[in-house]
Design an enzyme around this catalytic site. Sequence first.
Site, PDB file in Angstrom:
ATOM      1  N   GLN A 151       7.934 -22.171 -28.135  1.00  0.00           N
ATOM      2  CA  GLN A 151       6.788 -22.953 -27.677  1.00  0.00           C
ATOM      3  C   GLN A 151       5.547 -22.742 -28.530  1.00  0.00           C
ATOM      4  O   GLN A 151       4.600 -23.533 -28.452  1.00  0.00           O
ATOM      5  CB  GLN A 151       6.477 -22.603 -26.216  1.00  0.00           C
ATOM      6  CG  GLN A 151       5.948 -21.185 -26.017  1.00  0.00           C
ATOM      7  CD  GLN A 151       5.835 -20.797 -24.557  1.00  0.00           C
ATOM      8  OE1 GLN A 151       6.844 -20.572 -23.894  1.00  0.00           O
ATOM      9  NE2 GLN A 151       4.608 -20.723 -24.052  1.00  0.00           N
ATOM     10  N   CYS A 157       5.533 -23.374 -21.502  1.00  0.00           N
ATOM     11  CA  CYS A 157       6.799 -22.790 -21.026  1.00  0.00           C
ATOM     12  C   CYS A 157       7.447 -23.681 -19.975  1.00  0.00           C
ATOM     13  O   CYS A 157       8.675 -23.823 -19.930  1.00  0.00           O
ATOM     14  CB  CYS A 157       6.557 -21.396 -20.470  1.00  0.00           C
ATOM     15  SG  CYS A 157       5.384 -21.355 -19.071  1.00  0.00           S
ATOM     16  N   HIS A 294       5.295 -17.699 -15.496  1.00  0.00           N
ATOM     17  CA  HIS A 294       6.079 -18.114 -16.659  1.00  0.00           C
ATOM     18  C   HIS A 294       7.330 -18.868 -16.222  1.00  0.00           C
ATOM     19  O   HIS A 294       8.024 -18.448 -15.291  1.00  0.00           O
ATOM     20  CB  HIS A 294       6.463 -16.868 -17.470  1.00  0.00           C
ATOM     21  CG  HIS A 294       7.093 -17.160 -18.796  1.00  0.00           C
ATOM     22  ND1 HIS A 294       6.605 -18.098 -19.677  1.00  0.00           N
ATOM     23  CD2 HIS A 294       8.197 -16.636 -19.401  1.00  0.00           C
ATOM     24  CE1 HIS A 294       7.362 -18.125 -20.767  1.00  0.00           C
ATOM     25  NE2 HIS A 294       8.341 -17.258 -20.617  1.00  0.00           N
ATOM     26  N   ASN A 315      14.651 -17.888 -22.799  1.00  0.00           N
ATOM     27  CA  ASN A 315      13.200 -17.946 -22.921  1.00  0.00           C
ATOM     28  C   ASN A 315      12.834 -18.973 -23.993  1.00  0.00           C
ATOM     29  O   ASN A 315      13.710 -19.563 -24.631  1.00  0.00           O
ATOM     30  CB  ASN A 315      12.647 -16.560 -23.274  1.00  0.00           C
ATOM     31  CG  ASN A 315      11.184 -16.396 -22.902  1.00  0.00           C
ATOM     32  OD1 ASN A 315      10.519 -17.346 -22.486  1.00  0.00           O
ATOM     33  ND2 ASN A 315      10.671 -15.202 -23.064  1.00  0.00           N
TER      34      ASN A 315
END
Length: 351
Positions: A151, A157, A294, A315
């Site tokens: 990102q 996110c 997150h 992630n």
Amino acid sequence: MASKSQSHCVLILLLILTIWTSGTMSSRKLQETSTSLSERHEQWMAKYGKVYKDAAEKAKRFEIFKNNVEFIESFNSAATKPYKLGVNQFADQTSEEFRAIRNGLKRSSHGSSLRTMSKTETTSFKYENVTALPASMDWRKKGAVTPVKDQGQCGSCWAFSTIAATEGIHQLTTGQLVSLSEQELVDCDTKGVDQGCEGGYMEDGFEFIIKNGGITCEQNYPYTATDDKCNTNKEASHVAQIKGYEKVPVNSEQALQKAVANQPVSVSIDAGDGSFQFYSSGVFTGECGTQLDHGVTAIGYGVTDDGIDYWLVKNSWGTEWGEEGYVRMKRNIDAKEGLCGIAMDASYPTA
């Protein structure tokens, strides 16, 4: 024979010499450590292409780098946790700076127990009666997960989590794994909670895709890590659709496992623990709370050889972080919310 006074003088001189030598060695050791860290900082800068605007900024970043390296090495040397930390691309940022840039989850009305249910969200949990669960799951091995993305310096996110879950259900439905566009969400999904690099929420991302009639691919609308004007021509070129989305029952790792056994799931976590920033390998068991900040994607689960249950989480911080961009987080803990609140706020798209 030497007199007592002479012997006394010799002892004093030896004592002074010992203290001086010890002090010199300590000073030299500190100097060598500082020099070593300075060299490591230069090597680290070269590796990650870091350039600072001036000497003052470089000095400031070196101090932060030094403190972080000391924290990482101290943590690893203690060897009391089932995971390790590493000096990654975020080593010159304080935890406060890091969270402000990377953790862009905004739960707002959709994250509240008082929120109004959307027309495209269902109250059902279609996996409620699933009983036969595999002992482990890894959607990467089943072709439903695109490569890890980054990102960048943008709090998007939420968009990456939304897209990863959508990529998963699209592959399971059509047999085609297509990398979809986070940038379309960043640029075009801006009328509500979602505000591009300023943060957003996965369920609102699902809402946008549904109301828009679909979403385009990354190749057509590539990621820039900036808030840009919506390209309506690209936005209209749909390559994947979803029909709705469902929430996983709150505070139940068992329910979350049922969902993850069937498709990749968007999850919210508290990534505020300093060690999460430098997670490198192993099963993460950090001192995180439940202040969800997150958005990530649960793409599997399993058990280590020494019997530790874990979630496999994708992630959006690039492959230099964690286990090539993934983190294994401890599963089935005593707290009903799950580690870092992973069971508090999870959802998945339907097709």
